[in-house]
Design an enzyme around this catalytic site. Sequence first.
Site, short mmCIF file in Angstrom:
data_model
loop_
_atom_site.label_atom_id
_atom_site.label_comp_id
_atom_site.label_asym_id
_atom_site.label_seq_id
_atom_site.Cartn_x
_atom_site.Cartn_y
_atom_site.Cartn_z
N ARG A 1 23.00 -47.60 -1.31
CA ARG A 1 23.94 -47.15 -2.34
C ARG A 1 25.16 -46.51 -1.67
NH1 ARG A 1 19.89 -43.39 -5.65
NH2 ARG A 1 19.61 -42.67 -3.52
N SER B 1 14.22 -36.40 -11.26
CA SER B 1 14.67 -36.71 -12.63
C SER B 1 13.78 -37.76 -13.29
CB SER B 1 16.13 -37.15 -12.65
OG SER B 1 16.36 -38.19 -11.74
N ASP C 1 24.70 -39.60 -2.53
CA ASP C 1 25.63 -38.52 -2.90
C ASP C 1 26.68 -38.24 -1.82
OD1 ASP C 1 24.24 -37.96 -5.36
OD2 ASP C 1 22.64 -37.12 -4.14
N HIS D 1 18.86 -32.54 -5.41
CA HIS D 1 18.78 -33.85 -6.08
C HIS D 1 20.21 -34.22 -6.52
CE1 HIS D 1 17.16 -37.20 -8.20
NE2 HIS D 1 16.72 -36.62 -9.29
N HIS E 1 16.64 -37.70 3.10
CA HIS E 1 15.98 -38.25 1.92
C HIS E 1 14.47 -38.12 2.09
CE1 HIS E 1 14.97 -40.94 -1.42
NE2 HIS E 1 16.17 -40.62 -1.87
#
Length: 441
Positions: free
Chosen positions: A327, A241, A373, A271, A318
């Site tokens: 995160r 992105s 995610d 993604h 990743h």
Amino acid sequence: MGVIKDRFKAKADQLGVEIKDLLKEHGNKVIGEVQLSQIYQGMRGMTGLVSETSLLDAQEGIRFRGYSIPELREKLPKAPGGSEPLPEGLFYLMLIGELPTEEDVQHVTAVLQRRSHVPNHVFHTIEALPLSTHPMTQFVVGVMALQTESQFSKKYAQGMNKKDYWEAVFDDSMDLIARLPRVAAYIYRRKYKFGEHIQPNGLLDWAGNFAHMLGFEDDTFKELMRMYMTIHADHEGGNVSAHTTHLVGSALADPYLSFAAGMNGLAGPLHGLANQEVVKWIFEMQAELNTDSPSKEQIEEYVKKTLTSGKVVPGYGHAVLRKTDPRFTAQMEFGKKHMPDDKLVNTVWNIYEVVPPILQSLGKIKNPWPNVDAHSGSLLVGVGMKEYEYYTVLFGVSRALGVLASLCWDRALGFAIERPKSVTTDLVKKWLKGEEQIWGE
Ligand code: CMX
């Protein structure tokens, strides 16, 4: 926005001079070397672009202008009575390069409120889509409809001096960030709440007002939105992105067009769409096993089944990270504080114990650990937002902060149109035989 715009311009002018000197003296220095495998395998590990707003370390995770996620959660200004950072503060940090004061953050909030008007034709354009349209498609269409408002496009058509590009991109970026929560909330209410829309509350902060327009008034949801909007905002420049927004912007496509392009990339399941895939995958596991609390043994079986059917385990792995994503950890802490007994959240924690050794045992996965995610959806379900197809839109609203701050820097520093060289396999074969040269050797 005058104050922040002036501060940004001063910082950009200073860095512009530094970069000019740096290139004059060191422009010929070689950074690494490119292997044949890298050009066939997604340019992994190839340093190829500059992004000022954040930097990713494979072991430590993301740092925004040098600050890690735990540091930001401690140091950035908070909403009154809240304990999560205000994303406006992170935006200021990425844009200016310094931690904001409370006053700076209030100023950004006020400017975003002032610029948040969304023209009616945007809503009409979204309404033209079938209700079944995926929320990310509706979001991109909404952003594209907003492009009529681009200052950059208008000024470029009038013959803008290239020295002024940065200012038009800055204004468009602020307007777009201000307007996105309204567009995103409209899509949510349209698709899931019978089109019963909620007017903005001009007294709330950017994320708090977004929560309000989505229809969630409780403090835990607002706190989750503030944290969510902060931790998803940026992940240096090479992810799909960010890179797409930067690439499209390098052709001088305006911020609306550039951001919409980036969002099309975010909508890919490898993604940003992975956040919906994680919850969908867990719901399917619960349905198949007929329990909302699968045991670790049951999870193990289900993971193995997923892998043997040729699918990825969503939320794991990743391209750069080689440890648990900070995160993920920040969200785990949020879960422990606000919903320690939630069954879905506990399932996510059990998956975290079960999945890494299985992925590791395959011997080919470079990072068996969870990414951002893997956790986000379970918290959203926990605070009452169960419509997982919508989750990537939340990711997108947050990602605007990073990619648009970066776009301001791209134009302020006068970065060139991006145009790497590609080769054919035929050329590679001839090059290997010594019959041809590859350009740049
Ligand atoms: N489950 C199963 N297989 C996986 C896997 C996973 N979670 N992660 C990687 N692999 C596989 C790859 O598909 C690849 O297989 P092949 O060699 O058969 O093609 C192999 O392991 C090596 O991949 P890698 O070098 O470790 O990972 P990449 O850099 O190529 O890909 C990523 C990174 C994120 C696309 C990948 O780990 C993945 O598909 N994860 C699941 C989807 C996901 O969670 N994406 C979200 C990422 C964060 C974000 O952008 O929001």
